[in-house]
Motif scaffolding. Sequence first.
Motif, PDB file in Angstrom:
ATOM      1  N   GLN A 138      12.794  21.999  -4.563  1.00 37.38           N
ATOM      2  CA  GLN A 138      11.403  22.052  -4.104  1.00 37.38           C
ATOM      3  C   GLN A 138      11.028  23.464  -3.662  1.00 37.38           C
ATOM      4  OE1 GLN A 138      10.566  19.409  -0.871  1.00 37.38           O
ATOM      5  NE2 GLN A 138       8.361  19.764  -0.934  1.00 37.38           N
ATOM      6  N   MET A 139      11.916  24.094  -2.885  1.00 38.78           N
ATOM      7  CA  MET A 139      11.636  25.472  -2.452  1.00 38.78           C
ATOM      8  C   MET A 139      11.590  26.413  -3.645  1.00 38.78           C
ATOM      9  SD  MET A 139      14.011  25.779   0.962  1.00 38.78           S
ATOM     10  CE  MET A 139      13.526  27.483   1.141  1.00 38.78           C
ATOM     11  N   SER A 140      12.509  26.202  -4.598  1.00 37.61           N
ATOM     12  CA  SER A 140      12.539  27.069  -5.777  1.00 37.61           C
ATOM     13  C   SER A 140      11.259  26.926  -6.592  1.00 37.61           C
ATOM     14  CB  SER A 140      13.760  26.743  -6.629  1.00 37.61           C
ATOM     15  OG  SER A 140      13.810  27.549  -7.777  1.00 37.61           O
ATOM     16  N   ARG A 141      10.782  25.692  -6.756  1.00 40.92           N
ATOM     17  CA  ARG A 141       9.536  25.485  -7.506  1.00 40.92           C
ATOM     18  C   ARG A 141       8.363  26.167  -6.815  1.00 40.92           C
ATOM     19  NH1 ARG A 141      11.787  20.359  -8.269  1.00 40.92           N
ATOM     20  NH2 ARG A 141      10.683  19.539  -6.453  1.00 40.92           N
ATOM     21  N   ARG A 142       8.309  26.067  -5.508  1.00 39.00           N
ATOM     22  CA  ARG A 142       7.207  26.710  -4.778  1.00 39.00           C
ATOM     23  C   ARG A 142       7.278  28.221  -4.909  1.00 39.00           C
ATOM     24  NH1 ARG A 142       4.594  23.907  -0.706  1.00 39.00           N
ATOM     25  NH2 ARG A 142       4.783  25.606   0.786  1.00 39.00           N
ATOM     26  N   ARG A 194       8.754  29.843  -7.328  1.00 43.44           N
ATOM     27  CA  ARG A 194       8.485  30.211  -8.717  1.00 43.44           C
ATOM     28  C   ARG A 194       6.982  30.189  -9.000  1.00 43.44           C
ATOM     29  NH1 ARG A 194      11.700  26.850 -10.722  1.00 43.44           N
ATOM     30  NH2 ARG A 194      13.530  28.179 -10.650  1.00 43.44           N
ATOM     31  N   LYS A 195       6.284  29.192  -8.462  1.00 41.06           N
ATOM     32  CA  LYS A 195       4.831  29.156  -8.612  1.00 41.06           C
ATOM     33  C   LYS A 195       4.189  30.367  -7.935  1.00 41.06           C
ATOM     34  CE  LYS A 195       4.387  24.102  -8.884  1.00 41.06           C
ATOM     35  NZ  LYS A 195       3.850  22.900  -8.185  1.00 41.06           N
ATOM     36  N   ALA A 196       4.729  30.714  -6.757  1.00 38.21           N
ATOM     37  CA  ALA A 196       4.196  31.889  -6.063  1.00 38.21           C
ATOM     38  C   ALA A 196       4.431  33.157  -6.875  1.00 38.21           C
ATOM     39  CB  ALA A 196       4.845  32.019  -4.678  1.00 38.21           C
ATOM     40  N   ALA A 197       5.616  33.259  -7.505  1.00 34.22           N
ATOM     41  CA  ALA A 197       5.913  34.446  -8.320  1.00 34.22           C
ATOM     42  C   ALA A 197       4.992  34.516  -9.535  1.00 34.22           C
ATOM     43  CB  ALA A 197       7.373  34.417  -8.762  1.00 34.22           C
ATOM     44  N   VAL A 198       4.740  33.360 -10.178  1.00 34.83           N
ATOM     45  CA  VAL A 198       3.836  33.348 -11.332  1.00 34.83           C
ATOM     46  C   VAL A 198       2.429  33.748 -10.918  1.00 34.83           C
ATOM     47  CG1 VAL A 198       2.763  31.862 -13.059  1.00 34.83           C
ATOM     48  CG2 VAL A 198       5.207  31.666 -12.612  1.00 34.83           C
ATOM     49  N   ALA A 199       1.962  33.193  -9.790  1.00 38.04           N
ATOM     50  CA  ALA A 199       0.618  33.537  -9.319  1.00 38.04           C
ATOM     51  C   ALA A 199       0.535  35.009  -8.935  1.00 38.04           C
ATOM     52  CB  ALA A 199       0.248  32.651  -8.125  1.00 38.04           C
ATOM     53  N   ALA A 200       1.586  35.533  -8.286  1.00 34.05           N
ATOM     54  CA  ALA A 200       1.587  36.950  -7.927  1.00 34.05           C
ATOM     55  C   ALA A 200       1.575  37.822  -9.176  1.00 34.05           C
ATOM     56  CB  ALA A 200       2.811  37.272  -7.068  1.00 34.05           C
ATOM     57  N   GLY A 201       2.292  37.382 -10.223  1.00 34.14           N
ATOM     58  CA  GLY A 201       2.256  38.121 -11.483  1.00 34.14           C
ATOM     59  C   GLY A 201       0.863  38.130 -12.102  1.00 34.14           C
ATOM     60  N   ARG A 217      -5.180  32.590  -6.389  1.00 33.78           N
ATOM     61  CA  ARG A 217      -4.702  32.599  -5.012  1.00 33.78           C
ATOM     62  C   ARG A 217      -3.293  32.010  -4.998  1.00 33.78           C
ATOM     63  NH1 ARG A 217      -7.445  35.942  -2.292  1.00 33.78           N
ATOM     64  NH2 ARG A 217      -6.833  34.882  -0.369  1.00 33.78           N
ATOM     65  N   VAL A 218      -2.364  32.754  -4.434  1.00 30.66           N
ATOM     66  CA  VAL A 218      -0.966  32.312  -4.407  1.00 30.66           C
ATOM     67  C   VAL A 218      -0.819  31.049  -3.571  1.00 30.66           C
ATOM     68  CG1 VAL A 218       1.391  32.985  -3.807  1.00 30.66           C
ATOM     69  CG2 VAL A 218      -0.190  34.680  -4.733  1.00 30.66           C
ATOM     70  N   ARG A 219      -1.530  30.962  -2.439  1.00 29.28           N
ATOM     71  CA  ARG A 219      -1.413  29.776  -1.580  1.00 29.28           C
ATOM     72  C   ARG A 219      -1.891  28.526  -2.297  1.00 29.28           C
ATOM     73  NH1 ARG A 219      -0.430  25.944  -0.001  1.00 29.28           N
ATOM     74  NH2 ARG A 219      -0.425  24.998   2.066  1.00 29.28           N
ATOM     75  N   ASP A 220      -2.974  28.626  -3.042  1.00 30.08           N
ATOM     76  CA  ASP A 220      -3.456  27.464  -3.794  1.00 30.08           C
ATOM     77  C   ASP A 220      -2.512  27.115  -4.944  1.00 30.08           C
ATOM     78  OD1 ASP A 220      -5.621  27.470  -2.115  1.00 30.08           O
ATOM     79  OD2 ASP A 220      -6.892  28.618  -3.489  1.00 30.08           O
ATOM     80  N   ALA A 221      -1.848  28.122  -5.494  1.00 32.07           N
ATOM     81  CA  ALA A 221      -0.955  27.868  -6.630  1.00 32.07           C
ATOM     82  C   ALA A 221       0.278  27.082  -6.221  1.00 32.07           C
ATOM     83  CB  ALA A 221      -0.535  29.193  -7.275  1.00 32.07           C
ATOM     84  N   ILE A 222       0.841  27.359  -5.032  1.00 33.90           N
ATOM     85  CA  ILE A 222       2.071  26.657  -4.644  1.00 33.90           C
ATOM     86  C   ILE A 222       1.774  25.245  -4.151  1.00 33.90           C
ATOM     87  CG2 ILE A 222       3.204  28.827  -4.082  1.00 33.90           C
ATOM     88  CD1 ILE A 222       2.770  28.246  -1.164  1.00 33.90           C
ATOM     89  N   GLY A 223       0.552  24.999  -3.638  1.00 27.56           N
ATOM     90  CA  GLY A 223       0.189  23.662  -3.203  1.00 27.56           C
ATOM     91  C   GLY A 223       1.055  23.192  -2.048  1.00 27.56           C
ATOM     92  N   THR A 256       7.318  29.706   2.961  1.00 23.95           N
ATOM     93  CA  THR A 256       6.706  29.997   1.667  1.00 23.95           C
ATOM     94  C   THR A 256       5.193  30.144   1.805  1.00 23.95           C
ATOM     95  OG1 THR A 256       8.437  28.650   0.656  1.00 23.95           O
ATOM     96  CG2 THR A 256       6.595  29.290  -0.738  1.00 23.95           C
ATOM     97  N   ASP A 257       4.587  29.304   2.663  1.00 18.40           N
ATOM     98  CA  ASP A 257       3.144  29.421   2.891  1.00 18.40           C
ATOM     99  C   ASP A 257       2.805  30.746   3.566  1.00 18.40           C
ATOM    100  OD1 ASP A 257       1.897  26.443   2.438  1.00 18.40           O
ATOM    101  OD2 ASP A 257       3.952  26.380   3.137  1.00 18.40           O
ATOM    102  N   ASP A 258       3.641  31.155   4.531  1.00 19.88           N
ATOM    103  CA  ASP A 258       3.399  32.448   5.182  1.00 19.88           C
ATOM    104  C   ASP A 258       3.498  33.591   4.173  1.00 19.88           C
ATOM    105  OD1 ASP A 258       3.190  31.012   7.522  1.00 19.88           O
ATOM    106  OD2 ASP A 258       5.285  31.335   8.096  1.00 19.88           O
ATOM    107  N   LEU A 259       4.500  33.499   3.283  1.00 22.18           N
ATOM    108  CA  LEU A 259       4.642  34.525   2.249  1.00 22.18           C
ATOM    109  C   LEU A 259       3.430  34.537   1.314  1.00 22.18           C
ATOM    110  CD1 LEU A 259       6.305  36.645   0.703  1.00 22.18           C
ATOM    111  CD2 LEU A 259       7.405  34.755  -0.514  1.00 22.18           C
ATOM    112  N   ALA A 260       2.966  33.339   0.915  1.00 27.84           N
ATOM    113  CA  ALA A 260       1.821  33.255   0.007  1.00 27.84           C
ATOM    114  C   ALA A 260       0.564  33.838   0.654  1.00 27.84           C
ATOM    115  CB  ALA A 260       1.589  31.795  -0.391  1.00 27.84           C
ATOM    116  N   ARG A 261       0.351  33.516   1.921  1.00 23.53           N
ATOM    117  CA  ARG A 261      -0.836  34.053   2.609  1.00 23.53           C
ATOM    118  C   ARG A 261      -0.741  35.574   2.746  1.00 23.53           C
ATOM    119  NH1 ARG A 261      -0.335  28.992   5.131  1.00 23.53           N
ATOM    120  NH2 ARG A 261      -2.265  27.770   5.023  1.00 23.53           N
ATOM    121  N   ALA A 262       0.472  36.063   3.002  1.00 28.56           N
ATOM    122  CA  ALA A 262       0.639  37.517   3.104  1.00 28.56           C
ATOM    123  C   ALA A 262       0.358  38.189   1.762  1.00 28.56           C
ATOM    124  CB  ALA A 262       2.055  37.849   3.578  1.00 28.56           C
TER     125      ALA A 262
END
Length: 445
Positions: free
Chosen positions: A169-173, A175-182, A192-198, A205-211
């Motif tokens: 689950q953490m890896s999927r989140r 990975r989604k964050a990495a794809v969105a950041a790319g 938006r990375v936060r919306d992408a990881i859901g 992971t949410d803190d990283l996405a918001r950052a």
Amino acid sequence: MRGISWRRADLRAADIRTGLKWKLSAAIAMVGALVAVALSLVVHNAARVSMLDNARDLADERIQIAQRNYELSGRPNFPNVKVDDQDLPEPLRDKVRQGRRATYVTDSAGGGPDIWAAVPVQDGRVLSLHSGFTDRSTDILKDLDQALVIGSIAVVLGGSAIGVLIGGQMSRRLRKAAVAAGQVAKGETDVRVRDAIGGVVRDETDDLARAVDAMADALQQRLEAERRVTADIAHELRTPVTGLLTAAELLPPGRPTELVLDRAKAMRTLVEDVLEVARLDGASERAELQDILLGEFIVRRVAAKDPDVEVRVVHESEVTTDPRRLERVLFNLLANAARHGKPPVEVSVEGRVIRVRDHGPGFPEALLAEGPSRFRTGSADRAGRGHGLGLTIAAGQARVLGARLTFRNVRPAGAPEGVPAEGAVAVLWLPEHAPTNTGSYPMLP
């Protein structure tokens, strides 16, 4: 030493990549295994000590019964009880000499414990009882060990499964964050990375996405501000440069006038290029589409631009694109080849692919790795003139067309990287379908 250095470099190049879920699963499995082994040892030793204590208590009760029988009848009248046994362990014999009743445990040759009990009697003799660990106790201890082993294996496997689930689950989140950041790195500002990881649960992971989202917003604002400043400066320079060019044309004929006109035209070209780059960066450009025969179009445009350039149509095809922007890309590639490369310059058309090749020293490594960059003219052997805007504009116009522009150097087959290039090739890959994703609109021919 050279071979060792090569092997070390090869090992560094072979970057071993392991998923987060497998790392987490392995960590949980190792911790579970250590805990299971420790608990198994504690339980095994506790059970063995408890059984030995029970066996010693039983042996003590039996030796007391044998003592009473001996004192009444002169005979112990109890199984396994001997008088003055020569095999009596020496520590137990010492206790008896002190007038004490005692029990003692020894290890037998078969590996199981032996239970001893001894007591002094009135005539100075010693009664002793020798018995082994009962088969029932041994079976119970074996069954307990088997249950502990099975339980330990179940704990390790269960921990591994939980680790795979949690880590997955953490890896999927991530990975989604990495794809969105790319995607953000490619210029898709609406991602938006936060919306992408859901997800509903809040974690790091949410803190990283918001950052990352905040960083992308700040970077986008800075780039937009720089683009506006660049566009404003170029726009403000447009009027005085035009006036300067008009005034220079009114000067009397002569070498000084030619020099002033040449520099004024170069400045006007630079200002127009900067404005075009600013418009392309703003993603406000739209393609005006037409259906054209690509090979015929390239032959006519190249012949009008530079008749010395060889054009070869390998395979003709009909494409839907913006002829004006396609011509802009083509002319910029030809200008770059003429300015930084060496003749002959060759153009080939194969289906939807256009290749422009020269026989110069090749593209700089920075350009091959990062793509065109404004105001970077490249390396010393393929630079020194220009402002680095030609390829930047070509790449930007290619994006508006929905096309892909790539760059590579030509080297002899099998030659290492250190061998100088024999030429540079820019390849424009036109899309199969009209570039509607750029916001363009079709235009009737």
